[in-house]
Scaffold this active site. Structure first.
Site, PDB file in Angstrom:
ATOM      1  N   ALA A  58      67.764  44.263  60.918  1.00  0.00           N
ATOM      2  CA  ALA A  58      67.166  42.979  60.537  1.00  0.00           C
ATOM      3  C   ALA A  58      65.698  43.156  60.171  1.00  0.00           C
ATOM      4  CB  ALA A  58      67.284  42.001  61.699  1.00  0.00           C
ATOM      5  N   GLY A  99      71.363  45.701  62.941  1.00  0.00           N
ATOM      6  CA  GLY A  99      72.271  45.091  61.965  1.00  0.00           C
ATOM      7  C   GLY A  99      72.855  46.120  61.010  1.00  0.00           C
ATOM      8  N   GLU A 102      75.697  47.470  62.778  1.00  0.00           N
ATOM      9  CA  GLU A 102      76.741  46.437  62.872  1.00  0.00           C
ATOM     10  C   GLU A 102      77.516  46.323  61.553  1.00  0.00           C
ATOM     11  OE1 GLU A 102      73.984  43.335  64.642  1.00  0.00           O
ATOM     12  OE2 GLU A 102      75.830  42.993  65.767  1.00  0.00           O
ATOM     13  N   GLU A 122      68.114  46.374  69.665  1.00  0.00           N
ATOM     14  CA  GLU A 122      67.823  44.953  69.887  1.00  0.00           C
ATOM     15  C   GLU A 122      67.208  44.684  71.255  1.00  0.00           C
ATOM     16  OE1 GLU A 122      70.486  46.152  68.493  1.00  0.00           O
ATOM     17  OE2 GLU A 122      70.951  45.006  66.679  1.00  0.00           O
TER      18      GLU A 122
END
Ligand code: NAI
Length: 681
Positions: A58, A99, A102, A122
């Protein structure tokens, strides 16, 4: 961008430098996936990044803005992958974080270069993965590895993860070719495409695993909501897929708007800002490739090691043969230890040691681009050392002192070039602690400061600029804090009450346990030196002096505030210490009363906050957030509380002012009440 190779669409993520998943990149991926899906000639899809980054996840600049939730969100992009009828393979190199990982987890297959670094950081921002990562990862790698990756936030290389189940293939080269081959293989299958989400884990095993880890959480982890949320999310792996995803989302949103994550995001931004000099001081640094370290004691050795680790050549100088030999031995032992622990290869360790020269010949100083002294903390000794450095150093060399408290200007005046002198205050152990205070003397040239900041980056430290004031930023605040804690002893608390309350807040250690660990004699000597100038009306707590008089110099002496058996601290203080404290209260005319943990925490924090505001008022600190970096990185202040300035900003302003006034009344002479408005940006 799409390129078709052997009927496989290769989609390249191209947002340099690190392919952060900002809204533009998310849209590119979604659109390219749609196009590849619609193209009848395409049998499979490969997602690839750059050599440096598949994707670093992110974009933190989008955090808290509308862009973060702008469509397509990462969840939407991942939804497209889930629904994709053609096989998608992630081809990963460089960093694959958050992300980014992910996204890869939602692909049907994953191929990586062995050097790729995969991780879910995170937790460092007080969050958990929020786009299905907590649900897909354990289905692929099992609960244990998933927990490790999520709880530590530390990336692992593809090579390390080769057997984990995460990766279909790990290759040394030809990444895209390997991914294309993998996609083609999937395309040729008659069975359904493999998806992490379709795997089912045994619910009872999930439950038992999570419960066992809940019991194992450390006290500090329990204070961090994200550490608990990781387990809650793992537990949800036992639920139906949609329900698990919903729970992950709920946990993520709760964390993101909660105080701990906001504090961690503040620290993250504060650390990034601290590395930048204020605009009026920004200039190109001088090049440093050879560093000389004078003094091969605790700090000199640590500084030498971090310079060697960063690839610099180091000349280590001492005053006598035995100190030099001891220093050399310590460096050698350090590298042997790293190799033995499997943390460093023998050749890398050898390379570092080969870059080291140890000598008693100070003419070698002429080779150095930067010279730092770490000799005894004594002004006369340091001035003498700087005179000698001045005699040998080449023109343009940067001269630094590692002093903790001494006046950098007084040291600089011993040279013919005060413009080249600055303080570089490392923390102990210097090769471990990230904080570096870069101290600006009154004559220090901006270029020299820029060199200090750049060196900090080279050494992988967090450099923070500070003015030249007693104790700079960190020790000055720590002194105010420790003093306040000593007042609380006289008022009615025992050392363990104070230490426990501050540990409950999340400090790594309480102030009295820290004092014992560092040795009380250092503070004792400093107090004796300050005695002649101490104002008679200043509230002075002499308990530490009395302990030292009794030979209780701290952990190394087997007793200080606490007693130690086999190096292990006794949890409560003994009668001798309590007697001294009782006597101190009596002499000050105080009727001892119980202090609650909340009161102890608040007083300690207020003392820091007031000092922080003074440092800003005096211009010693140039940014409020720098103070938080110093306290978190150098003094064990709980990162998830953001630092004293962040804490102050969460408090009600009037109550802060009122309580600082009350501290001032109790402290008597010498307590300066700051204007707390400087802490508000
Ligand atoms: P130390 O006592 O372990 O080492 C000092 C070394 O300097 C000794 O090896 C000594 O032989 C050498 N030395 C003394 N005079 C010398 C001279 N004239 N020429 C060459 N070498 C000389 O001390 P430590 O703990 O390493 O501290 C050094 C400096 O670092 C001090 O200024 C201290 O305030 C500062 N510092 C110490 C920290 C700590 O936690 N120990 C943390 C941050 C800074």
């Amino acid at each position: 961008m799409i390129e078709i190779r052997n009927s496989i669409a290769v989609i390249t993520l191209r947002t340099p430098p690190l392919n952060f998943l900002d809204v533009a990149l998310r849209k590119q991926i979604a659109d390219d996936l749609d196009r590849a899906q619609a193209d009848p000639d395409v049998r499979g899809i490969v997602l690839v990044g750059s050599p440096d980054a598949f994707s670093a996840g992110a974009d933190v600049n989008e955090f808290g803005t509308l862009l973060q939730s702008a469509e397509p969100t990462l969840a939407t992009v991942i939804g497209r992958l889930d629904a994709c009828q053609k096989p998608v393979v992630a081809a990963m190199s460089g960093v694959v974080l958050g992300g980014g990982l992910e996204l890869a987890l939602a692909c049907h297959g994953r191929v990586a270069l062995e050097t790729a670094r995969l991780g879910l950081p995170e937790i460092n921002l007080g969050l958990i993965p929020g786009a299905g990562g907590t649900q897909r990862l354990p289905r692929l790698v099992g609960l244990q590895t998933a927990l490790e990756l999520m709880q530590s936030g530390t990336p692992q290389t593809a090579k390390q993860l080769e057997a984990s189940g995460l990766l279909d293939k790990v290759v040394e080269q030809d990444l895209i070719e390997a991914a294309i081959e993998q996609a083609a293989q999937f395309a040729g299958m008659t069975a359904a495409l493999p998806r992490a989400r379709d795997r089912v884990l045994n619910a009872a095993q999930v439950q038992a695993f999570v419960q066992a880890w809940r019991d194992k959480l450390t006290a500090r982890q329990r204070l961090q909501p994200a550490c608990i949320a990781v387990l809650d999310a793992l537990q949800a792996v036992a639920l139906d897929w949609q329900e698990g995803l919903r729970l992950e989302r709920e946990l993520y949103v709760q964390l993101q708007t909660g105080p701990a994550s906001r504090a961690l995001q503040h620290q993250f931004a504060a650390e990034r800002d601290a590395a930048q000099l204020p605009a009026d001081l920004q200039t190109a640094p001088r090049l440093v490739s050879v560093m000389a370290v004078v003094g091969a004691g605790t700090m000199g050795v640590g500084i030498a090691i971090c310079a060697l680790d960063a690839g610099l050549r180091v000349v280590l100088l001492e005053q006598d043969e035995s100190a030099l030999a001891r220093g050399r031995r310590r460096v050698g032992e350090h590298y042997q230890g790293r190799v033995a622990a499997g943390k460093m290869s023998a050749s890398v360790a050898q390379g570092a040691e080969d870059r080291l020269t140890v000598s008693l010949d100070w003419t070698l100083l002429a080779q150095a681009d930067l010279i730092i002294e770490a000799v005894f903390e004594d002004l006369a000794v340091k001035q003498d050392v700087f005179r000698r450095i001045d005699a040998h150093a080449r023109t343009g060399a940067v001269l630094a002192t590692n002093t903790s408290y001494l006046d950098v200007d007084a040291i600089a005046q011993a040279t013919s070039r005060p413009q080249d002198v600055l303080g570089l205050h490392f923390f102990s152990p210097a090769n471990v602690m990230k904080l570096l205070e870069v101290v600006r003397g009154k004559d220090t040239a901006p270029e020299v400061l820029a060199t200090g900041m750049a060196l900090g980056q080279t050494l992988k430290k967090l450099p923070v600029l500070t003015g030249n004031a007693f104790g700079f930023i960190g020790n000055r605040i720590y002194n105010a804090y420790r003093k306040q804690c000593e007042f609380m002893l006289e008022d009615g608390a025992w050392p363990e009450d104070v230490d426990n309350a501050l540990q409950d807040l999340g400090f790594a250690m309480g102030p009295f346990a820290v004092a014992d660990l560092s040795g009380l004699d250092i503070a004792w000597r400093m107090r004796q030196a300050q005695a002649p100038t101490r104002h008679p009306d200043e509230r002075y707590v002499a308990i530490l002096d009395h302990l030292c008089e009794k030979g209780r110099l701290g952990r190394k002496a087997g007793a200080g505030y606490y007693t130690y058996t086999d190096g292990k601290q006794c949890k409560t203080t003994d009668g001798v210490v309590r007697g001294l404290i009782d006597q101190a209260s009596f002499q000050r005319g105080i009727a001892r009363h119980t202090l609650s943990a909340a009161e102890i925490q608040r007083r300690a924090l207020l003392a820091m906050v007031n000092e922080a505001a003074l440092l800003l008022q005096e211009g010693v600190a140039s940014r409020a957030s720098d103070i938080d970096v110093v306290l978190v990185q150098g003094y064990g202040f709980p990162r998830w509380e953001g630092g004293p300035v962040f804490w102050a900003r969460q408090q009600q302003r009037q109550a802060l002012d009122r309580d600082v006034q009350s501290l001032a009344r109790e402290a008597g002479h010498g307590f300066v009440v700051a204007d707390l408005s400087v802490l508000v940006d």
